[in-house]
Write a protein that holds these residues in place. Structure first.
Motif, mmCIF file in Angstrom:
data_model
loop_
_atom_site.group_PDB
_atom_site.id
_atom_site.type_symbol
_atom_site.label_atom_id
_atom_site.label_comp_id
_atom_site.label_asym_id
_atom_site.label_seq_id
_atom_site.Cartn_x
_atom_site.Cartn_y
_atom_site.Cartn_z
ATOM 1 N N SER A 6 0.851 -1.192 0.000
ATOM 2 C CA SER A 6 0.000 0.000 0.000
ATOM 3 C C SER A 6 0.885 1.240 0.000
ATOM 4 C CB SER A 6 -0.900 -0.006 1.231
ATOM 5 O OG SER A 6 -1.670 1.172 1.283
ATOM 6 N N CYS A 14 -1.106 5.162 4.071
ATOM 7 C CA CYS A 14 -1.805 4.634 5.245
ATOM 8 C C CYS A 14 -3.291 4.909 5.071
ATOM 9 C CB CYS A 14 -1.311 5.304 6.515
ATOM 10 S SG CYS A 14 0.387 4.898 6.938
ATOM 11 N N VAL A 15 -4.111 3.941 5.465
ATOM 12 C CA VAL A 15 -5.551 4.069 5.305
ATOM 13 C C VAL A 15 -6.224 3.796 6.642
ATOM 14 C CG1 VAL A 15 -7.578 3.304 4.029
ATOM 15 C CG2 VAL A 15 -5.325 3.205 2.932
ATOM 16 N N ASP A 56 -9.801 3.201 8.537
ATOM 17 C CA ASP A 56 -11.200 2.860 8.308
ATOM 18 C C ASP A 56 -12.077 3.956 8.891
ATOM 19 O OD1 ASP A 56 -13.410 1.138 7.529
ATOM 20 O OD2 ASP A 56 -13.699 0.856 9.678
ATOM 21 N N ARG A 64 -11.700 11.748 -2.184
ATOM 22 C CA ARG A 64 -10.973 11.126 -1.071
ATOM 23 C C ARG A 64 -10.650 12.185 -0.029
ATOM 24 N NH1 ARG A 64 -6.313 7.294 -3.219
ATOM 25 N NH2 ARG A 64 -5.212 9.264 -3.171
ATOM 26 N N TYR A 101 -8.741 13.096 3.864
ATOM 27 C CA TYR A 101 -7.559 12.744 4.645
ATOM 28 C C TYR A 101 -7.692 13.260 6.072
ATOM 29 C CZ TYR A 101 -5.448 11.620 0.183
ATOM 30 O OH TYR A 101 -5.188 11.060 -1.037
ATOM 31 N N LEU A 154 -5.349 8.340 4.668
ATOM 32 C CA LEU A 154 -6.474 8.380 3.759
ATOM 33 C C LEU A 154 -7.647 7.763 4.511
ATOM 34 C CD1 LEU A 154 -7.792 8.624 0.915
ATOM 35 C CD2 LEU A 154 -6.891 6.331 0.456
ATOM 36 N N SER A 177 -11.137 5.878 4.446
ATOM 37 C CA SER A 177 -11.856 5.052 3.485
ATOM 38 C C SER A 177 -12.733 4.044 4.212
ATOM 39 C CB SER A 177 -10.846 4.315 2.595
ATOM 40 O OG SER A 177 -11.497 3.623 1.565
#
Length: 142
Positions: free
Chosen positions: A35, A38-39, A41, A70, A72, A89, A91
């Motif tokens: 990835s 960093c994502v 939830d 998107r 942040y 990010l 998501s």
């Protein structure tokens, strides 16, 4: 300390997982060198006390050709009394979380991407089950 072991978690789940803490709340991070970012939830935002939305958004094209906005955010967290602050990010990870939970029994909050590894100069060693940094950049809280 310049490394974090994910050996026990890996042996139990088959996944490189670390538990980070933010204001007394544990967050499950999965290390994902594939990835780029960093994502976080979006459902995990409610767990965070020190979360800030960033004043930036971008658009991406989805598989159907439509635009996806998107968002942040930024928050601080720690592991073994080492403080971190990173951009994430935001998501909906529902499908990924369900798949990981079905396969391993673990419910993740965050995917840690290569932007984190680059920023903090961490390297993942899957032979030794550690993430380590040769640079002593951190400050320990007492």
């Amino acid at each position: 300390r310049d490394n974090f072991s994910f050996k026990n978690a890996f042996k139990l789940t088959g996944l490189p997982i670390l538990i980070f803490e933010q204001d007394g709340t544990d967050l499950i991070f999965i290390l994902d060198t594939g990835s780029s970012v960093c994502v976080l939830d979006e459902s995990s935002i409610s767990k965070l006390k020190d979360f800030k939305y960033l004043d930036r958004e971008d658009n991406r094209v989805d598989v159907n050709g439509g635009k996806v906005k998107r968002r942040y955010g930024l928050f601080k967290f720690k592991c073994d009394n080492i403080d971190f602050e990173n951009e994430f990010l935001i998501s909906d990870l529902t499908n990924i979380k369900e798949s990981v939970k079905e396969d391993s029994g673990v419910s993740i909050d965050v995917i840690v991407g290569s932007d984190f590894f680059s920023k903090y100069q961490y390297i993942i060693d899957f032979d030794k089950y550690i993430a380590f940094s040769k640079k002593k950049w951190w400050s320990k809280k007492k």
